[in-house]
Scaffold this active site. Structure first.
Site: not given
Ligand code: IPE
Ligand code: IPE
Ligand code: MG
Length: 237
Positions: A66, A18
Site C-alpha cells: 500500500n 477493502d
Molecule cells: C488489501 O487491499 C490490503 C488491505 C485491505 C489493507 P488492497 O486494496 O491493497 O488489495 P488489492 O490491491 O486490491 O489486491
Molecule cells: C482498503 O480500501 C483500505 C486499504 C487498502 C488501506 P481501499 O483503499 O483498497 O479501497 P478500494 O479497493 O480502492 O475501493
Molecule cells: Mg482495495
C-alpha cells in the site's frame, strides 16, 4: 439465527478491510473519507467480535504494497492509525489482548512506542486477541520467520532438524494463536493480497459484495452463518 450466543464462540477470523476508496468514489468524496468511515466500522466490528466471543480476529489495515499509493492517501491512513492508537487503550477495559502484525520499524517512532506500550499493557488480558496488520505482508512475515530461526541455529540454540511447522508458526506474528477459520473479504474481490499466507492454508474464504465502510454487524452475522454452512475436510473425507 439458531443460537446467537454460541454461533461465533471461539472462532478465529481474518478480515481484509477493502473497498474504502470505491465507497468514497460512489459518493463523490475523496478516498480519505472512505478510510475515515472504514476506521469507524473497524472499531464497531471489533466490539461486536468481542461480544460474540470470537477468540482471535485479524484485521488487515495496511499492506506492504500500500506504500505505492499517493503520498497524501498514505499520510491520511497513517494519521487515522495514529488517532486509533490513542483510543486503543479503551480495549484495556474490554479485556482484549492487542497484537500488531507487520514491520513497524517503517512507521513513525511515536507510533512504534505506542504500539509497544499497548501490546505490553494488554498482553495478560484474557479476552479476545485483537490483531491489527499494519505494513504487513504474508511473504515478508515468512521471510522474517526464516531469518529468526536461522539466527537461532547460528547461535546454537536449535538445530536445522528442529525447524518444523510448529517452529515456523511460533516465529510468525500470530504465534500461539489458532489459524483463521475463515478469511472475510468485503468489496467483491477474490484474492488474499498477501494476507496471512502461512496461516490461511486451510482457511475458508468468505467474499461479500458490500464495501467495508458499509459493512455492518448483520453482515458479520451473515459471514459467520456462511462459514458455519461450509464443510471442512482438511484433506480427509
Ligand atoms: C488489501 O487491499 C490490503 C488491505 C485491505 C489493507 P488492497 O486494496 O491493497 O488489495 P488489492 O490491491 O486490491 O489486491
Ligand atoms: C482498503 O480500501 C483500505 C486499504 C487498502 C488501506 P481501499 O483503499 O483498497 O479501497 P478500494 O479497493 O480502492 O475501493
Ligand atoms: Mg482495495
Amino acid at each position: 439465527m439458531a443460537d446467537k450466543e454460541h454461533f461465533a464462540q471461539g472462532l478465529s477470523i481474518g478480515i481484509i478491510m477493502d473497498g474504502n476508496g470505491r465507497w468514497a468514489k460512489q459518493r463523490g468524496l475523496p478516498r480519505t473519507a472512505g478510510h475515515k468511515r472504514g476506521a469507524e466500522v473497524f472499531q464497531d466490528i471489533t466490539r461486536y467480535c468481542n461480544e460474540l466471543g470470537v477468540e482471535s480476529v485479524f484485521f488487515y489495515a495496511f499492506s506492504t504494497e500500500n506504500w505505492k499509493r499517493p503520498f497524501e492517501e498514505v499520510s491520511a491512513i497513517m494519521k487515522l492509525f495514529g488517532e486509533y492508537l490513542h483510543k486503543a487503550f479503551d480495549y484495556q477495559k474490554e479485556n482484549n489482548r492487542v497484537v500488531f502484525m507487520g514491520d513497524r520499524t517503517a512507521l513513525e517512532p511515536r507510533y512504534q512506542s505506542l504500539m509497544d506500550e499497548i501490546e505490553g499493557k494488554t498482553q495478560n488480558n484474557t479476552g479476545m486477541t485483537l490483531n491489527i496488520a499494519v505494513n504487513y505482508g504474508g511473504r515478508p512475515e515468512i521471510v522474517r520467520a526464516a531469518r529468526l530461526l536461522a539466527e537461532k541455529v547460528q547461535r546454537g540454540e536449535m538445530s536445522p532438524e528442529q525447524i518444523d511447522e510448529a517452529a515456523l508458526s511460533a516465529a510468525m506474528y500470530t504465534r500461539g494463536q489458532k489459524d483463521p477459520d475463515f478469511i472475510l473479504r468485503p468489496s467483491g474481490e477474490k484474492r488474499l493480497s498477501n494476507f496471512m499466507l502461512w496461516q490461511a492454508a486451510y482457511s475458508e474464504m468468505v467474499e461479500m459484495d458490500v464495501l467495508w465502510p458499509d459493512f455492518t454487524r448483520h453482515d458479520l452475522d451473515l459471514a459467520i452463518e456462511e462459514f458455519n454452512r461450509r464443510s471442512r475436510r482438511f484433506g480427509g473425507l
